[in-house]
Write a protein that holds these residues in place. Structure first.
Motif, mmCIF file in Angstrom:
data_model
loop_
_atom_site.group_PDB
_atom_site.id
_atom_site.type_symbol
_atom_site.label_atom_id
_atom_site.label_comp_id
_atom_site.label_asym_id
_atom_site.label_seq_id
_atom_site.Cartn_x
_atom_site.Cartn_y
_atom_site.Cartn_z
ATOM 1 N N PRO A 1 0.806 -1.225 0.000
ATOM 2 C CA PRO A 1 0.000 0.000 0.000
ATOM 3 C C PRO A 1 0.840 1.277 0.000
ATOM 4 N N ALA A 2 2.044 1.217 0.559
ATOM 5 C CA ALA A 2 2.906 2.404 0.583
ATOM 6 C C ALA A 2 3.386 2.771 -0.820
ATOM 7 N N ASP A 3 3.293 1.834 -1.759
ATOM 8 C CA ASP A 3 3.786 2.062 -3.121
ATOM 9 C C ASP A 3 2.657 2.308 -4.106
ATOM 10 N N ILE A 4 1.495 2.675 -3.624
ATOM 11 C CA ILE A 4 0.321 2.830 -4.485
ATOM 12 C C ILE A 4 0.526 3.908 -5.552
ATOM 13 N N ASP A 5 1.416 4.867 -5.291
ATOM 14 C CA ASP A 5 1.663 5.924 -6.267
ATOM 15 C C ASP A 5 2.933 5.685 -7.088
ATOM 16 N N ALA A 6 3.450 4.440 -7.093
ATOM 17 C CA ALA A 6 4.644 4.104 -7.880
ATOM 18 C C ALA A 6 4.393 4.445 -9.345
ATOM 19 N N HIS A 7 5.396 5.078 -9.975
ATOM 20 C CA HIS A 7 5.185 5.513 -11.351
ATOM 21 C C HIS A 7 6.391 5.339 -12.270
ATOM 22 N N ALA A 8 7.537 4.914 -11.745
ATOM 23 C CA ALA A 8 8.717 4.801 -12.611
ATOM 24 C C ALA A 8 9.642 3.696 -12.126
ATOM 25 N N LEU A 9 10.331 3.055 -13.083
ATOM 26 C CA LEU A 9 11.369 2.074 -12.803
ATOM 27 C C LEU A 9 12.708 2.680 -13.186
ATOM 28 N N ILE A 10 13.690 2.579 -12.289
ATOM 29 C CA ILE A 10 15.032 3.101 -12.556
ATOM 30 C C ILE A 10 16.010 1.942 -12.410
ATOM 31 N N PRO A 11 16.532 1.397 -13.535
ATOM 32 C CA PRO A 11 17.495 0.299 -13.451
ATOM 33 C C PRO A 11 18.770 0.772 -12.754
ATOM 34 N N VAL A 12 19.358 -0.110 -11.938
ATOM 35 C CA VAL A 12 20.552 0.240 -11.177
ATOM 36 C C VAL A 12 21.746 -0.509 -11.752
ATOM 37 N N PRO A 13 22.694 0.216 -12.383
ATOM 38 C CA PRO A 13 23.896 -0.437 -12.911
ATOM 39 C C PRO A 13 24.745 -1.001 -11.772
ATOM 40 N N GLY A 14 25.484 -2.062 -12.065
ATOM 41 C CA GLY A 14 26.364 -2.650 -11.072
ATOM 42 C C GLY A 14 25.657 -3.585 -10.105
ATOM 43 N N THR A 15 24.402 -3.897 -10.365
ATOM 44 C CA THR A 15 23.649 -4.841 -9.548
ATOM 45 C C THR A 15 23.158 -5.960 -10.449
ATOM 46 N N ARG A 16 22.705 -7.022 -9.868
ATOM 47 C CA ARG A 16 22.135 -8.115 -10.652
ATOM 48 C C ARG A 16 20.632 -7.935 -10.700
ATOM 49 N N ALA A 17 20.166 -7.343 -11.774
ATOM 50 C CA ALA A 17 18.736 -7.130 -12.012
ATOM 51 C C ALA A 17 18.115 -6.219 -10.963
ATOM 52 N N GLY A 18 18.894 -5.261 -10.468
ATOM 53 C CA GLY A 18 18.382 -4.329 -9.477
ATOM 54 C C GLY A 18 17.605 -3.197 -10.121
ATOM 55 N N VAL A 19 16.543 -2.775 -9.443
ATOM 56 C CA VAL A 19 15.720 -1.686 -9.956
ATOM 57 C C VAL A 19 15.158 -0.898 -8.776
ATOM 58 N N ILE A 20 15.070 0.404 -8.954
ATOM 59 C CA ILE A 20 14.417 1.269 -7.980
ATOM 60 C C ILE A 20 13.022 1.567 -8.515
ATOM 61 N N VAL A 21 12.025 1.395 -7.657
ATOM 62 C CA VAL A 21 10.647 1.738 -8.004
ATOM 63 C C VAL A 21 10.384 3.100 -7.365
ATOM 64 N N ALA A 22 10.134 4.107 -8.199
ATOM 65 C CA ALA A 22 9.946 5.469 -7.701
ATOM 66 C C ALA A 22 8.468 5.791 -7.577
ATOM 67 N N GLY A 23 8.147 6.441 -6.496
ATOM 68 C CA GLY A 23 6.775 6.882 -6.249
ATOM 69 C C GLY A 23 6.790 8.279 -5.662
ATOM 70 N N GLY A 24 5.637 8.863 -5.499
ATOM 71 C CA GLY A 24 5.535 10.216 -4.965
ATOM 72 C C GLY A 24 5.947 10.328 -3.512
ATOM 73 N N ASN A 25 5.853 9.215 -2.762
ATOM 74 C CA ASN A 25 6.174 9.243 -1.336
ATOM 75 C C ASN A 25 7.489 8.576 -0.987
ATOM 76 N N GLY A 26 8.216 8.078 -1.967
ATOM 77 C CA GLY A 26 9.486 7.429 -1.667
ATOM 78 C C GLY A 26 9.933 6.493 -2.755
ATOM 79 N N PHE A 27 10.959 5.712 -2.423
ATOM 80 C CA PHE A 27 11.574 4.783 -3.356
ATOM 81 C C PHE A 27 11.647 3.409 -2.716
ATOM 82 N N ARG A 28 11.609 2.381 -3.554
ATOM 83 C CA ARG A 28 11.800 1.011 -3.086
ATOM 84 C C ARG A 28 12.829 0.373 -4.019
ATOM 85 N N TYR A 29 13.790 -0.361 -3.422
ATOM 86 C CA TYR A 29 14.790 -1.061 -4.212
ATOM 87 C C TYR A 29 14.452 -2.538 -4.241
ATOM 88 N N LYS A 30 14.512 -3.121 -5.428
ATOM 89 C CA LYS A 30 14.317 -4.554 -5.572
ATOM 90 C C LYS A 30 15.511 -5.097 -6.296
#
Length: 143
Positions: free
Chosen positions: A114-143
């Motif tokens: 629910p904290a990611d309900i406003d997620a709107h963008a994926l930002i690939p992270v170089p130097g990681t194995r399939a890492g991505v940041i999910v950007a939203g209006g209230n914060g970021f989540r790394y996967k």
């Protein structure tokens, strides 16, 4: 949306709500080889190719990165940020094999909370194995 994979081998275009077109750009030009895929996911918000992605089931012997952001013998991995019919957000990954004209399930899938309900963008992270940041209006989540 139009994106290229880190190895500059493919261009992916999200044209309509569930249509993805992937074009081979190896050799520095658009090839005749293209893949048209109907995605299961409706409500695609963003798409991104991931850096240094490892296919599921890849052995540790093939885990040395090759030039261009994919692992030796590996195929580009595409991430999709999408919204389901209930308003929940998810990130799904797919392995793109342009030579076999196939799109298969990728190394991971995640349902965002629910904290990611406003997620709107994926930002690939170089130097990681399939890492991505999910950007939203209230914060970021790394996967």
């Amino acid at each position: 949306m139009l994106i290229t994979d880190p190895g500059k081998r493919l261009v992916a275009m999200h044209l309509y709500d569930n249509l993805l077109k992937v074009v081979d750009t190896r050799g520095g030009r658009f090839a005749d080889l293209a893949l048209n895929v109907r995605l299961e996911e409706m409500g695609v918000i963003d798409v991104a190719f991931l850096h240094d992605a490892v296919e599921s089931g890849a052995s540790s012997a093939s885990s040395q990165p090759a030039a261009g952001g994919a692992f030796a013998g590996g195929h580009p991995v595409l991430a999709l940020l999408h919204e389901d019919a209930d308003g929940g957000k998810h990130v799904s990954t797919y392995i793109v094999n342009i030579d076999e004209a196939s799109l298969s399930p990728g190394p991971w899938r995640v349902a965002l909370g629910p904290a990611d309900i406003d997620a709107h963008a994926l930002i690939p992270v170089p130097g990681t194995r399939a890492g991505v940041i999910v950007a939203g209006g209230n914060g970021f989540r790394y996967k």
